[in-house]
Design an enzyme around this catalytic site. Structure first.
Site, PDB file in Angstrom:
ATOM      1  CG  HIS A  13      37.836  47.077  33.213  1.00 11.99           C
ATOM      2  ND1 HIS A  13      36.852  47.006  32.247  1.00 11.99           N
ATOM      3  CD2 HIS A  13      37.627  46.016  34.049  1.00 11.99           C
ATOM      4  CE1 HIS A  13      36.081  45.946  32.479  1.00 11.99           C
ATOM      5  NE2 HIS A  13      36.534  45.332  33.575  1.00 11.99           N
TER       6      HIS A  13
ATOM      7  CD  GLU B  93      39.771  37.407  37.579  1.00 14.99           C
ATOM      8  OE1 GLU B  93      40.148  36.855  36.537  1.00 14.99           O
ATOM      9  OE2 GLU B  93      38.704  38.020  37.686  1.00 14.99           O
ATOM     10  CG  ASP B  94      42.874  40.818  37.670  1.00 18.28           C
ATOM     11  OD1 ASP B  94      43.040  39.603  37.480  1.00 18.28           O
ATOM     12  OD2 ASP B  94      42.095  41.508  36.993  1.00 18.28           O
TER      13      ASP B  94
ATOM     14  CG  ASP C 143      33.764  42.791  33.708  1.00 21.47           C
ATOM     15  OD1 ASP C 143      34.766  43.523  33.719  1.00 21.47           O
ATOM     16  OD2 ASP C 143      33.819  41.559  33.527  1.00 21.47           O
TER      17      ASP C 143
END
Length: 695
Positions: free
Chosen positions: A48, A76-77, A139
Site C-alpha cells: 500500500h 501509526e501501524d 492514500d
C-alpha cells in the site's frame, strides 16, 4: 506493486538530483517495519505505501513527499516513532509523516465525531504543508481501489461516504480532477450499487451500438477547426457515470432524457486559438444559451482554466465541449500539485485562500456536527464569481448572498454589514448573487451579526462566524446573570470577602477565569452551596436547611437580546410593556414569558427570574389573530392598517377557511404593548375585520 528499482527510476527520470540512497533506504525501511502485516486483499501491507508513493511520482513531486508516502503508515501501524523518522530521514520528512499520522481514526468516538476529529486534524496538518493533503489523497485513492476486498458492507459504505463528502471535494478544490472523478466513481459504486450497475451498463450498450459515433463527432470538430487553420487535438468520451446519476437526481429525469451524455476536449497551441476555436464551433453548430463559461479569463479558485460550451450537434443531440491549451490541460489534470513539483524548488505555499477559510471555520466551529456541516459547505463546488467595487474577484457557492460575500472579503466586514448594493442598486441582505455582480457592502461599526442571517447564508465561513458571535454574546449575557446571582450569594456569607477569596475559589473549582466562574453560576452549573463553599469553605454547613432561600430567586435584568442567552417565548410572544418573567434551566438560556402565560405552570423545575425591559429595547414580535370577511379587498385593507400604523409584517398564515370568514395569524414587529394595542383596536374598528385579538 512497484519494485524498489522501478520506484527510484521513476523519481530520477524527472529529478536526476534526487538522493537515490535515501529513496532506497525509505523503501527498505517500510518493507521491514510492516513485515508480515497483511491487507484485506491478502497482499503484504507494505504494497500500500509503495503504491501511494507511485501515485506521487505520477505528479512528479519532490523527494521528501515520495519518502513521506513510503513511510506514512509506519508511525501509526508499527513501533516506529516520529523521532525515529527524523533521525533517519530528516526533520521535513518527520513533520510530513507526523501530519499524515494525525489523521488516524479515533475508534472510541461516534461516527460523526470521529469523522469531524479526523477532519479537524487533517485541516490543521495540511495548513502547515499541503503536501500532507497530496499524500492523504493518494492514500485514500489506493484504499478506494481496494475497497471491495473489505468484507463488511457497513464499513465499505462508511469509507465511501467519507470519500464522497470530504476527499473527492478536496481533490476538486486543488484541481486534481482525475482523483476526484475516480474517487466519486468508486464511492458511487458502493453507495448506490443498483444505480451504478444500471448507468454503467447503459453506457456500455451505447459504446457497443454507437461506438463509432464519438469518434465521428470528434473528427467533425477537428475538421471544422482544421479548415480554419487551427492545429488541435480532439478527443471524446461518455460523461462520468456519477455525473450522469447526479444530473438525473437533480433534474428528476430518466437516463433516456439526458441528452448531453457525450463530452469532447479540444487542445490548442495557445490561448488565442482557444477563443478562435470557440467562435468557429459556435458558427458551425448552434450553441445552447446559458451553458458557456469562460474559465480562462476568470479561472476557478483551484487554478482551473478552460472554455466550456454546449452545442446541438444533430438530431437534437447535445454535446459538451471544453477548449484549452495543452499546458492548461496538463495543469488542470494535476491541479495545484503542478506548482509543487520538484523543479519548483522550496517549500510549497500552503496558505491558499480557500484553505484559510477552512482553518477559520475550524477555529469557529463548536462541535462535530457543526464542523462537518460548515466544512462541507466550504469545499463543495458549483461556484459563482462576484466583484468588489474596486474589481477584486471572489468565488462563492451558488445561492450566496451579500452577507456571504462580506464574510468572504473579511470577517470584520461581515460582522459590521448593515446593507448592500448589487450593481449599484440597494438590495436586501438575503438577495442571491449572480455571476459577475459587483457587490458593495454598507457597514456600521456599531452593527453586529444577526441570528436571523443563519436562515439564508450558504457559506461555511459566514455560518461559522455568525454562530461564534452568537455563542460569545450568549456567554456574556449568561455571565451577567451569574454576576448578579454571585453578588446575592456573597451578601449571605458570614464574612466579607476580597479578591484573594475569589482567586482561591477559582483554584478550588479548577476554573481558568472569573468569567468562567460567573458563567457557571448563570448557567446553573453551580448552585448556591457550591459557590459559598468555594469562597469560604465550611460556610454553607452553618446555614440551617430551612433558612436556604427558594431556588426561585428574583433578580432584575435589563437589556434583553432575543435569540441570544434570552429567548422570547413563542407561546405568549411578550412585547415591551408586558410584565415578564424568565425561566432558567441548567445549561440553557433564559426563556422570557409574559407574566400571565399559561405555560409558566410547566416551569416548576426552573429558576424564576424577575425581568424588566431595557429602555433601549427597540421592539419585539407580537402575534395577532384576525378573522376577515371573505370578500375582495379585505386582506388588502388589513395590510393597509398595518402599514398606516408602521408595523412590519414578519409572517402571515391563513389558519382557517370557513365561509364567510378567513382566519389569519400575523406576526408583527411592534415597538411595545401600546403599539400592538393600537393596531388591534384599528383592526376591530375596520368593516373588513369580524374579530381581532392578541395571541
Amino acid at each position: 506493486m512497484l519494485r524498489q528499482y522501478e520506484l527510484v527510476e521513476r523519481v530520477l527520470a524527472y529529478d536526476p538530483d534526487a538522493d537515490e540512497a535515501m529513496l532506497n533506504r525509505a523503501y527498505v525501511y517500510t518493507v521491514q517495519k510492516h513485515g508480515t502485516q497483511k491487507r484485506a486483499s491478502g497482499d503484504p501491507y507494505f504494497s500500500h505505501p509503495v503504491e501511494v508513493a507511485g501515485l506521487m511520482t505520477e505528479l512528479k513531486l519532490d523527494q521528501d513527499t515520495i519518502i513521506t508516502a513510503l513511510l506514512h503508515d509506519t508511525v501509526e501501524d508499527t513501533l516506529t516513532t516520529v523521532e525515529d523518522i527524523e533521525r533517519l530521514f530528516g526533520p521535513d520528512v518527520a513533520r510530513l509523516v507526523d501530519g499524515v499520522t494525525k489523521l488516524s481514526k479515533i475508534e472510541t468516538m461516534s461516527e460523526s465525531e470521529r469523522a469531524a476529529e479526523n477532519l479537524r486534524k487533517f485541516l490543521l496538518a495540511m495548513s502547515e504543508d499541503l503536501r500532507v493533503l497530496l499524500v492523504k489523497l493518494a492514500d485514500r485513492m489506493h484504499n478506494m481501489r481496494t475497497l471491495h476486498y473489505i468484507k463488511s458492507e457497513e464499513k465499505r459504505r462508511r469509507i465511501a461516504r467519507e470519500t464522497m463528502d470530504i476527499y473527492a471535494p478536496l481533490a476538486e478544490r486543488v484541481g486534481m480532477y482525475e482523483y476526484m472523478r475516480e474517487m466519486q466513481l468508486l464511492a458511487f459504486e458502493q453507495l448506490e450499487p443498483e444505480a451504478y450497475a444500471t448507468i454503467t451498463g447503459r453506457l456500455a450498450a451505447i459504446r457497443s451500438e454507437e461506438g463509432a459515433q464519438v469518434d465521428a463527432i470528434a473528427l467533425e470538430i477537428k475538421k471544422a477547426l482544421a479548415e480554419a487553420g487551427l492545429r488541435v487535438e480532439v478527443s471524446g468520451r461518455e460523461k462520468h457515470p456519477y455525473s450522469i446519476w447526479r444530473k438525473m437526481a437533480e433534474r428528476h429525469v430518466s437516463f433516456e432524457q439526458i441528452t448531453d451524455i457525450m463530452a469532447f476536449r479540444v487542445l490548442t497551441d495557445d490561448e488565442d486559438d482557444c477563443y478562435k476555436a470557440l467562435g468557429i464551433l459556435h458558427r458551425a453548430w448552434q450553441m445552447i444559451p446559458g451553458r458557456f463559461k469562460d474559465y480562462i479569463s476568470t479561472p476557478k479558485m483551484n487554478g482551473y482554466r478552460s472554455l466550456h460550451t454546449a452545442l446541438i450537434y444533430s438530431n437534437a443531440m447535445r454535446v459538451e465541449v471544453q477548449i484549452k491549451t495543452r499546458d492548461m490541460h496538463e495543469r488542470n489534470e494535476f491541479g495545484l500539485a503542478a506548482h509543487w513539483a520538484y523543479k519548483q524548488g522550496g517549500k510549497p505555499d500552503g496558505q491558499v485562500g480557500w484553505l484559510r477559510d477552512l482553518i477559520e471555520i475550524l477555529e469557529s466551529s463548536h462541535d462535530a456536527e457543526e464542523l462537518l456541516e460548515n466544512t462541507k459547505m466550504a469545499i463543495y463546488q458549483d461556484r459563482i464569481f462576484a466583484f468588489t467595487p474596486k474589481g477584486s474577484l471572489f468565488q462563492l457557492p451558488k445561492g450566496a448572498t451579500p452577507i456571504d460575500f462580506a464574510f468572504a472579503v473579511h470577517t470584520n466586514l461581515g460582522a459590521q454589514a448593515v446593507g448592500a448594493k448589487i450593481n449599484g442598486r440597494h438590495v436586501p441582505l438575503r438577495t442571491p448573487l449572480g455571476n459577475g455582480d459587483v457587490v458593495e457592502i454598507i457597514k456600521s461599526r456599531t452593527s453586529e451579526p444577526q441570528l436571523s442571517w443563519l436562515g439564508f447564508v450558504v457559506t461555511g465561513k459566514a455560518r461559522a462566524a455568525i454562530r461564534r458571535f452568537v455563542r460569545q454574546k450568549e456567554r456574556a449575557e449568561v455571565a451577567a446573570i451569574g454576576r448578579k446571582l454571585y453578588e446575592e450569594i456573597v451578601e449571605r456569607l458570614p464574612t466579607k470577602i476580597g479578591k484573594k477569596a475569589l482567586a482561591d475559589a477559582l483554584k478550588r473549582l479548577k476554573m481558568a477565569s472569573e468569567e468562567d466562574f460567573m458563567f457557571a453560576i448563570g448557567a446553573a452549573k453551580l448552585d448556591d452551596r457550591q459557590v459559598m463553599e468555594a469562597l469560604v469553605p465550611g460556610s454553607a454547613a452553618n446555614i440551617p436547611e430551612e433558612n436556604w432561600p427558594s431556588q426561585r430567586r428574583a433578580i432584575a435584568v435589563r437589556g434583553l437580546t432575543p435569540g441570544m442567552a434570552f429567548k422570547l417565548a413563542a407561546c405568549c410572544h411578550p412585547v415591551p410593556g408586558d410584565r415578564i418573567v424568565g425561566l432558567r434551566r441548567p445549561g440553557k438560556g433564559v426563556e422570557v414569558h409574559a407574566i400571565d402565560c399559561m405555560k409558566l405552570a410547566d416551569g416548576i423545575d426552573a429558576d424564576w427570574i424577575d425581568l424588566s425591559w431595557d429602555a433601549r429595547t427597540d421592539g419585539a414580535i407580537g402575534r395577532v389573530r384576525a378573522e376577515l370577511y371573505n370578500r375582495p379587498g379585505t386582506l388588502a385593507e388589513m395590510a393597509g392598517i398595518f402599514a398606516k400604523n408602521h408595523a412590519n409584517v414578519v409572517n402571515l398564515e391563513m389558519t382557517q377557511r370557513e365561509n364567510p370568514f378567513h382566519t389569519y395569524e400575523v406576526d408583527l414587529e411592534v415597538r411595545d404593548l401600546a403599539h400592538l394595542t393600537r393596531i388591534i383596536s384599528a383592526l376591530r374598528a375596520s368593516d373588513a375585520v369580524a374579530q381581532a385579538e392578541r395571541i
